[in-house]
Design a protein around this motif. Structure first.
Motif, mmCIF file in Angstrom:
data_model
loop_
_atom_site.group_PDB
_atom_site.id
_atom_site.type_symbol
_atom_site.label_atom_id
_atom_site.label_comp_id
_atom_site.label_asym_id
_atom_site.label_seq_id
_atom_site.Cartn_x
_atom_site.Cartn_y
_atom_site.Cartn_z
ATOM 1 N N ASN A 273 46.737 27.702 38.427
ATOM 2 C CA ASN A 273 46.331 29.076 38.718
ATOM 3 C C ASN A 273 46.765 30.031 37.618
ATOM 4 O O ASN A 273 46.017 30.945 37.242
ATOM 5 C CB ASN A 273 46.910 29.526 40.061
ATOM 6 N N TYR A 274 47.975 29.857 37.108
ATOM 7 C CA TYR A 274 48.440 30.696 36.003
ATOM 8 C C TYR A 274 47.504 30.572 34.802
ATOM 9 O O TYR A 274 47.171 31.567 34.143
ATOM 10 C CB TYR A 274 49.854 30.289 35.579
ATOM 11 N N SER A 275 47.090 29.361 34.497
ATOM 12 C CA SER A 275 46.194 29.130 33.360
ATOM 13 C C SER A 275 44.869 29.863 33.557
ATOM 14 O O SER A 275 44.348 30.494 32.622
ATOM 15 C CB SER A 275 45.953 27.628 33.195
ATOM 16 N N THR A 276 44.335 29.800 34.781
ATOM 17 C CA THR A 276 43.075 30.494 35.072
ATOM 18 C C THR A 276 43.262 31.998 35.007
ATOM 19 O O THR A 276 42.415 32.723 34.464
ATOM 20 C CB THR A 276 42.548 30.079 36.454
ATOM 21 N N ILE A 277 44.366 32.499 35.557
ATOM 22 C CA ILE A 277 44.647 33.941 35.522
ATOM 23 C C ILE A 277 44.730 34.422 34.073
ATOM 24 O O ILE A 277 44.164 35.467 33.719
ATOM 25 C CB ILE A 277 45.955 34.258 36.267
ATOM 26 N N LYS A 278 45.431 33.664 33.249
ATOM 27 C CA LYS A 278 45.570 34.042 31.836
ATOM 28 C C LYS A 278 44.217 34.144 31.161
ATOM 29 O O LYS A 278 43.938 35.097 30.409
ATOM 30 C CB LYS A 278 46.448 33.010 31.115
ATOM 31 N N THR A 279 43.341 33.169 31.423
ATOM 32 C CA THR A 279 41.999 33.170 30.837
ATOM 33 C C THR A 279 41.190 34.364 31.319
ATOM 34 O O THR A 279 40.518 35.045 30.532
ATOM 35 C CB THR A 279 41.258 31.872 31.191
ATOM 36 N N LYS B 296 43.383 37.623 43.359
ATOM 37 C CA LYS B 296 43.377 36.666 44.469
ATOM 38 C C LYS B 296 44.137 35.389 44.111
ATOM 39 O O LYS B 296 44.841 34.823 44.951
ATOM 40 C CB LYS B 296 41.934 36.357 44.875
ATOM 41 N N LEU B 297 43.997 34.936 42.875
ATOM 42 C CA LEU B 297 44.742 33.750 42.445
ATOM 43 C C LEU B 297 46.237 34.034 42.385
ATOM 44 O O LEU B 297 47.061 33.174 42.710
ATOM 45 C CB LEU B 297 44.242 33.278 41.081
ATOM 46 N N ALA B 298 46.596 35.249 41.972
ATOM 47 C CA ALA B 298 48.011 35.634 41.936
ATOM 48 C C ALA B 298 48.599 35.660 43.348
ATOM 49 O O ALA B 298 49.727 35.213 43.570
ATOM 50 C CB ALA B 298 48.163 36.997 41.272
ATOM 51 N N LEU B 299 47.827 36.166 44.298
ATOM 52 C CA LEU B 299 48.279 36.172 45.692
ATOM 53 C C LEU B 299 48.429 34.750 46.218
ATOM 54 O O LEU B 299 49.370 34.440 46.954
ATOM 55 C CB LEU B 299 47.282 36.950 46.559
ATOM 56 N N GLN B 300 47.510 33.880 45.825
ATOM 57 C CA GLN B 300 47.622 32.483 46.240
ATOM 58 C C GLN B 300 48.871 31.845 45.646
ATOM 59 O O GLN B 300 49.584 31.096 46.326
ATOM 60 C CB GLN B 300 46.383 31.698 45.806
ATOM 61 N N ASN B 301 49.156 32.144 44.385
ATOM 62 C CA ASN B 301 50.363 31.614 43.764
ATOM 63 C C ASN B 301 51.630 32.097 44.467
ATOM 64 O O ASN B 301 52.605 31.354 44.599
ATOM 65 C CB ASN B 301 50.407 32.001 42.285
ATOM 66 N N GLU B 302 51.618 33.345 44.904
ATOM 67 C CA GLU B 302 52.780 33.864 45.612
ATOM 68 C C GLU B 302 52.978 33.135 46.943
ATOM 69 O O GLU B 302 54.112 32.915 47.380
ATOM 70 C CB GLU B 302 52.631 35.373 45.798
ATOM 71 N N PHE B 303 51.877 32.749 47.571
ATOM 72 C CA PHE B 303 51.956 31.937 48.784
ATOM 73 C C PHE B 303 52.547 30.564 48.457
ATOM 74 O O PHE B 303 53.435 30.071 49.161
ATOM 75 C CB PHE B 303 50.547 31.786 49.377
ATOM 76 N N LEU C 147 59.391 29.024 38.037
ATOM 77 C CA LEU C 147 57.947 29.159 37.846
ATOM 78 C C LEU C 147 57.444 30.587 37.983
ATOM 79 O O LEU C 147 56.268 30.855 37.708
ATOM 80 C CB LEU C 147 57.208 28.273 38.857
ATOM 81 N N VAL C 148 58.301 31.508 38.387
ATOM 82 C CA VAL C 148 57.879 32.893 38.566
ATOM 83 C C VAL C 148 57.576 33.530 37.211
ATOM 84 O O VAL C 148 58.381 33.465 36.282
ATOM 85 C CB VAL C 148 58.968 33.712 39.293
ATOM 86 N N LYS C 149 56.371 34.123 37.094
ATOM 87 C CA LYS C 149 55.982 34.837 35.876
ATOM 88 C C LYS C 149 55.643 36.272 36.273
ATOM 89 O O LYS C 149 54.618 36.528 36.904
ATOM 90 C CB LYS C 149 54.782 34.161 35.220
ATOM 91 N N ALA C 150 56.520 37.189 35.872
ATOM 92 C CA ALA C 150 56.386 38.583 36.307
ATOM 93 C C ALA C 150 55.055 39.194 35.898
ATOM 94 O O ALA C 150 54.461 39.979 36.647
ATOM 95 C CB ALA C 150 57.542 39.409 35.744
ATOM 96 N N GLU C 151 54.562 38.810 34.713
ATOM 97 C CA GLU C 151 53.325 39.430 34.216
ATOM 98 C C GLU C 151 52.095 39.009 35.008
ATOM 99 O O GLU C 151 51.043 39.637 34.933
ATOM 100 C CB GLU C 151 53.124 39.100 32.729
ATOM 101 N N TYR C 152 52.230 37.950 35.797
ATOM 102 C CA TYR C 152 51.108 37.463 36.592
ATOM 103 C C TYR C 152 51.299 37.704 38.090
ATOM 104 O O TYR C 152 50.648 37.072 38.918
ATOM 105 C CB TYR C 152 50.885 35.975 36.332
ATOM 106 N N LEU D 144 29.745 39.917 43.275
ATOM 107 C CA LEU D 144 30.992 39.935 42.518
ATOM 108 C C LEU D 144 31.610 38.528 42.437
ATOM 109 O O LEU D 144 32.124 38.132 41.391
ATOM 110 C CB LEU D 144 31.995 40.893 43.152
ATOM 111 N N GLN D 145 31.543 37.804 43.547
ATOM 112 C CA GLN D 145 32.119 36.452 43.576
ATOM 113 C C GLN D 145 31.395 35.488 42.645
ATOM 114 O O GLN D 145 31.980 34.534 42.168
ATOM 115 C CB GLN D 145 32.090 35.908 45.008
ATOM 116 N N SER D 146 30.129 35.780 42.384
ATOM 117 C CA SER D 146 29.342 34.867 41.553
ATOM 118 C C SER D 146 29.567 35.096 40.064
ATOM 119 O O SER D 146 29.181 34.264 39.232
ATOM 120 C CB SER D 146 27.846 35.033 41.867
ATOM 121 N N LEU D 147 30.196 36.219 39.677
ATOM 122 C CA LEU D 147 30.250 36.605 38.274
ATOM 123 C C LEU D 147 31.332 35.881 37.470
ATOM 124 O O LEU D 147 31.117 35.539 36.315
ATOM 125 C CB LEU D 147 30.472 38.116 38.152
ATOM 126 N N SER D 148 32.512 35.663 38.072
ATOM 127 C CA SER D 148 33.644 35.205 37.269
ATOM 128 C C SER D 148 33.717 33.673 37.114
ATOM 129 O O SER D 148 34.584 33.172 36.434
ATOM 130 C CB SER D 148 34.946 35.698 37.899
#
Length: 344
Positions: free
Chosen positions: A152-158, A181-188, A204-209, A339-343
């Motif tokens: 998820n971090y890799s996808t968020i970064k991209t 949404k991916l950041a929220l999933q990572n927090e879970f 594994l916590v990355k403050a910037e993400y 919106l969901q189809s764009l990313s």
């Protein structure tokens, strides 16, 4: 005297039955744990039910309760997240080969990661009495959650990098929205991992993400892409407000300026007539969300209808209310799907 003898005999029979059960039943049924699955390496729970499946489900619920989560089926409202979660489900299914398909359809993938039904037991005296031992391998769960978080971090970064070109488009807005949404999933996931292995979770916590930081980026980005809404025959702005609500619920704002990149145009026509002594208003609605830069209609919306009233004004008012409700329901759904189809 006979009563005393009878009571003593009853106790004796009961004790013999308990001892017989204890002799035949596995120790984990009696003691609630198994030395084969030490607590330092496993979470475990014993479930009891009137069938094998029911006992297994109760055991899985026992482990899920460690994380403060209820076992339930989740409805996937976001297609992007559904795809990610389906991939995550592969992690679960790879380690849940011992679990019945009936249970798999009832349990969230997160409740199955590194979990297996280690043993089951049917009471020899009561055919409707089953026991199940569910275990979760902590080391395996740590590895899987680490992989999920890093992916998820890799996808968020991209996604964030793709938005740094200052192209204030709905495409980039959607990318940041997905990153949130991916950041929220990572927090879970990190919350779950902290219960399994707190030191690994902390590493594994990355403050910037963190989701709060990405939400800030999303808000700043949205300021630069207001949407102009232009509706004809809308003197009380009821129809315009329906579009505005759909946009603001997604995190966007509206503009009174007509030179924006994104515009919503909506033409509404009313025709009133008398039918059998009652006033009716027939209406047609033709709307679209447009990208003026590429010159395309992104979301078309057209529908017709008819509403009645005691007089002409009431019929028109009811027609406007119906139009606003239709826009709130249909356009909101179409816009979120877009919106969901764009990313991806």
């Amino acid at each position: 005297m006979s009563k005393i003898k009878f009571s003593f005999l009853s106790v004796l029979v009961f004790l013999l039955a308990v001892n017989l059960f204890a002799a035949r039943a596995p120790k984990w049924v009696i003691d609630g744990f198994s030395k084969d699955y030490p607590q330092k390496d496993y979470f475990y729970a014993v479930g009891e039910g009137t069938s094998k499946t029911a006992a297994e489900l109760r055991a899985i619920e026992g482990i899920a309760s460690v994380f403060g989560q209820n076992v339930k089926s989740a409805t996937k409202g976001d297609k992007r997240m559904a795809m990610i979660e389906n991939q995550n489900g592969d992690y679960a299914s790879a380690t849940a080969t011992s679990i019945d398909q009936t249970i798999l359809r009832q349990v969230d993938a997160e409740n199955l990661i590194a979990l297996e039904i280690a043993e089951t037991y049917q009471d020899e005296k009561q055919v409707n009495k089953w026991y199940a031992l569910a275990v979760m391998n902590k080391a395996k769960a740590t590895e899987i959650y680490t992989d999920l978080i890093e992916a998820n971090y890799s996808t968020i970064k991209t996604l964030i990098k793709q938005t740094e070109n200052k192209d204030y488009s709905l495409d980039n807005f959607s990318r940041l929205d997905f990153a949130v949404k991916l950041a929220l999933q990572n927090e879970f996931y990190l919350n779950r991992l902290s219960i399994i292995n707190n030191s690994v979770a902390d590493s594994l916590v990355k403050a910037e993400y963190q989701s709060v930081k990405i939400k800030g980026k999303l808000r700043d980005f949205a300021v630069n892409i207001p949407v102009y809404v232009n509706v004809t025959s809308d003197d009380d702005n009821r129809i315009s407000k329906a579009f505005e609500t759909a946009l603001t619920s997604a995190g966007l704002s509206t503009s009174k300026g007509s030179n924006e990149r994104y515009t919503i145009t909506c033409k509404v026509n009313f025709t009133t007539k008398m039918l059998k002594g009652r006033n009716f208003c027939e209406y047609t609605v033709d709307a679209s969300l447009n990208d003026t830069v590429i010159g395309e209609s992104l979301i078309p919306l057209s529908f017709t209808g008819r509403e009645g009233g005691n007089d002409e004004n009431q019929a028109i008012s009811r027609a406007k209310l119906k139009i606003a409700d239709k826009i709130s329901e249909t356009f909101t759904k179409q816009f979120n799907t877009y919106l969901q189809s764009l990313s991806m």
